[in-house]
Write a protein that holds these residues in place. Structure first.
Motif, PDB file in Angstrom:
ATOM      1  N   ARG A  22      -0.868 -10.565 -15.651  1.00  0.00           N
ATOM      2  CA  ARG A  22      -0.668 -10.836 -14.231  1.00  0.00           C
ATOM      3  C   ARG A  22      -1.349  -9.765 -13.390  1.00  0.00           C
ATOM      4  O   ARG A  22      -1.726  -8.706 -13.878  1.00  0.00           O
ATOM      5  CB  ARG A  22       0.811 -10.903 -13.906  1.00  0.00           C
ATOM      6  N   VAL A  23      -1.457 -10.063 -12.085  1.00  0.00           N
ATOM      7  CA  VAL A  23      -2.055  -9.092 -11.172  1.00  0.00           C
ATOM      8  C   VAL A  23      -1.020  -8.031 -10.843  1.00  0.00           C
ATOM      9  O   VAL A  23       0.174  -8.192 -11.087  1.00  0.00           O
ATOM     10  CB  VAL A  23      -2.559  -9.775  -9.884  1.00  0.00           C
ATOM     11  N   ALA A  24      -1.471  -6.922 -10.253  1.00  0.00           N
ATOM     12  CA  ALA A  24      -0.583  -5.803  -9.968  1.00  0.00           C
ATOM     13  C   ALA A  24       0.496  -6.172  -8.954  1.00  0.00           C
ATOM     14  O   ALA A  24       1.647  -5.787  -9.099  1.00  0.00           O
ATOM     15  CB  ALA A  24      -1.396  -4.618  -9.464  1.00  0.00           C
ATOM     16  N   ILE A  25       0.128  -6.923  -7.917  1.00  0.00           N
ATOM     17  CA  ILE A  25       1.102  -7.331  -6.902  1.00  0.00           C
ATOM     18  C   ILE A  25       0.656  -8.666  -6.325  1.00  0.00           C
ATOM     19  O   ILE A  25      -0.528  -8.867  -6.052  1.00  0.00           O
ATOM     20  CB  ILE A  25       1.249  -6.253  -5.799  1.00  0.00           C
ATOM     21  N   SER A  26       1.597  -9.568  -6.154  1.00  0.00           N
ATOM     22  CA  SER A  26       1.257 -10.874  -5.592  1.00  0.00           C
ATOM     23  C   SER A  26       1.307 -10.812  -4.067  1.00  0.00           C
ATOM     24  O   SER A  26       1.958  -9.942  -3.476  1.00  0.00           O
ATOM     25  CB  SER A  26       2.222 -11.948  -6.102  1.00  0.00           C
ATOM     26  N   ASP A  27       0.618 -11.753  -3.428  1.00  0.00           N
ATOM     27  CA  ASP A  27       0.590 -11.802  -1.970  1.00  0.00           C
ATOM     28  C   ASP A  27       1.991 -11.971  -1.388  1.00  0.00           C
ATOM     29  O   ASP A  27       2.292 -11.456  -0.307  1.00  0.00           O
ATOM     30  CB  ASP A  27      -0.288 -12.958  -1.496  1.00  0.00           C
ATOM     31  N   ALA A  28       2.848 -12.695  -2.090  1.00  0.00           N
ATOM     32  CA  ALA A  28       4.191 -12.974  -1.580  1.00  0.00           C
ATOM     33  C   ALA A  28       5.026 -11.700  -1.466  1.00  0.00           C
ATOM     34  O   ALA A  28       5.971 -11.655  -0.671  1.00  0.00           O
ATOM     35  CB  ALA A  28       4.895 -13.978  -2.488  1.00  0.00           C
ATOM     36  N   ARG A  29       4.706 -10.668  -2.234  1.00  0.00           N
ATOM     37  CA  ARG A  29       5.497  -9.437  -2.198  1.00  0.00           C
ATOM     38  C   ARG A  29       5.057  -8.491  -1.091  1.00  0.00           C
ATOM     39  O   ARG A  29       5.756  -7.544  -0.766  1.00  0.00           O
ATOM     40  CB  ARG A  29       5.434  -8.739  -3.546  1.00  0.00           C
ATOM     41  N   ILE A  30       3.900  -8.724  -0.497  1.00  0.00           N
ATOM     42  CA  ILE A  30       3.451  -7.887   0.620  1.00  0.00           C
ATOM     43  C   ILE A  30       4.131  -8.408   1.885  1.00  0.00           C
ATOM     44  O   ILE A  30       3.919  -9.538   2.304  1.00  0.00           O
ATOM     45  CB  ILE A  30       1.921  -7.897   0.748  1.00  0.00           C
ATOM     46  N   GLN A  31       4.951  -7.565   2.495  1.00  0.00           N
ATOM     47  CA  GLN A  31       5.770  -7.978   3.628  1.00  0.00           C
ATOM     48  C   GLN A  31       5.073  -7.773   4.973  1.00  0.00           C
ATOM     49  O   GLN A  31       5.194  -8.609   5.859  1.00  0.00           O
ATOM     50  CB  GLN A  31       7.097  -7.199   3.628  1.00  0.00           C
ATOM     51  N   ALA A  32       4.374  -6.635   5.134  1.00  0.00           N
ATOM     52  CA  ALA A  32       3.770  -6.343   6.430  1.00  0.00           C
ATOM     53  C   ALA A  32       2.574  -5.416   6.264  1.00  0.00           C
ATOM     54  O   ALA A  32       2.507  -4.631   5.318  1.00  0.00           O
ATOM     55  CB  ALA A  32       4.804  -5.679   7.344  1.00  0.00           C
ATOM     56  N   TYR A  33       1.641  -5.548   7.214  1.00  0.00           N
ATOM     57  CA  TYR A  33       0.489  -4.662   7.290  1.00  0.00           C
ATOM     58  C   TYR A  33       0.140  -4.525   8.766  1.00  0.00           C
ATOM     59  O   TYR A  33      -0.123  -5.512   9.448  1.00  0.00           O
ATOM     60  CB  TYR A  33      -0.692  -5.230   6.499  1.00  0.00           C
ATOM     61  N   ASP A  34       0.148  -3.301   9.281  1.00  0.00           N
ATOM     62  CA  ASP A  34      -0.116  -3.097  10.710  1.00  0.00           C
ATOM     63  C   ASP A  34      -1.461  -2.423  10.978  1.00  0.00           C
ATOM     64  O   ASP A  34      -1.711  -1.947  12.075  1.00  0.00           O
ATOM     65  CB  ASP A  34       1.018  -2.294  11.347  1.00  0.00           C
ATOM     66  N   GLY A  35      -2.322  -2.392   9.984  1.00  0.00           N
ATOM     67  CA  GLY A  35      -3.620  -1.744  10.146  1.00  0.00           C
ATOM     68  C   GLY A  35      -3.632  -0.332   9.597  1.00  0.00           C
ATOM     69  O   GLY A  35      -4.694   0.212   9.312  1.00  0.00           O
ATOM     70  N   ARG A  36      -2.455   0.284   9.464  1.00  0.00           N
ATOM     71  CA  ARG A  36      -2.359   1.645   8.933  1.00  0.00           C
ATOM     72  C   ARG A  36      -1.426   1.730   7.739  1.00  0.00           C
ATOM     73  O   ARG A  36      -1.634   2.527   6.843  1.00  0.00           O
ATOM     74  CB  ARG A  36      -1.867   2.598  10.015  1.00  0.00           C
TER      75      ARG A  36
END
Length: 144
Positions: A22-36
């Motif tokens: 499997r990949v290291a982290i799935s897209d569903a587990r990424i909750q937020a990204y604010d540019g930083r």
């Protein structure tokens, strides 16, 4: 480079085995990204509780890239009946293959010998064409 002995290799295989399929982290587990900063959720081994972690974008990328396989290594992926999500049990698949094999054996096979390719002819005069040499297409150089 720092290297240490790790015993008989079982612990290494157990550790690396999680990343082969499997990949290291799935897209569903990424909750937020604010540019930083990147916020993602994770579970500790053996715990049913989800936790959240916020890292700088550079630290997140550094950790993610540690899970990229070196050149020449490939991830193992299974498709079809080898997929973990496939519904039919292996015994049923074996029975279907045997049934198909028996049906194919019962068919009257007529094997035709392979046909020789027809010779090329000139579209204008229908004379047989004879190969003389190969001319590579001209290289087109674009000036920018």
């Amino acid at each position: 480079m720092h290297c240490e002995a790790v015993g008989d290799g079982h612990s290494v295989m157990k550790y690396l085995g999680a990343y082969v399929f499997r990949v290291a982290i799935s897209d569903a587990r990424i909750q937020a990204y604010d540019g930083r900063q990147v916020t993602f959720r994770y579970q500790k081994v053996g715990s049913p509780k989800w936790r959240h972690c916020t890292l700088s974008a550079l630290e997140f990328m550094r950790r993610f890239l540690q899970h990229v396989l070196p050149k020449g290594f490939v991830k193992v992926r299974h498709f079809g009946f080898l997929s973990p999500n496939f519904a039919l049990p292996l015994q049923k698949i074996c029975e279907l293959i045997c049934l198909l094999y028996e049906r194919l054996q019962a068919l009257p096979w007529k094997i035709k010998p392979p046909q020789k390719p027809r010779p090329l002819r000139c579209p204008r005069c229908s004379t047989l064409l004879r190969w003389v040499r190969f001319l590579a297409p001209p290289r087109i150089v674009t000036v920018t």
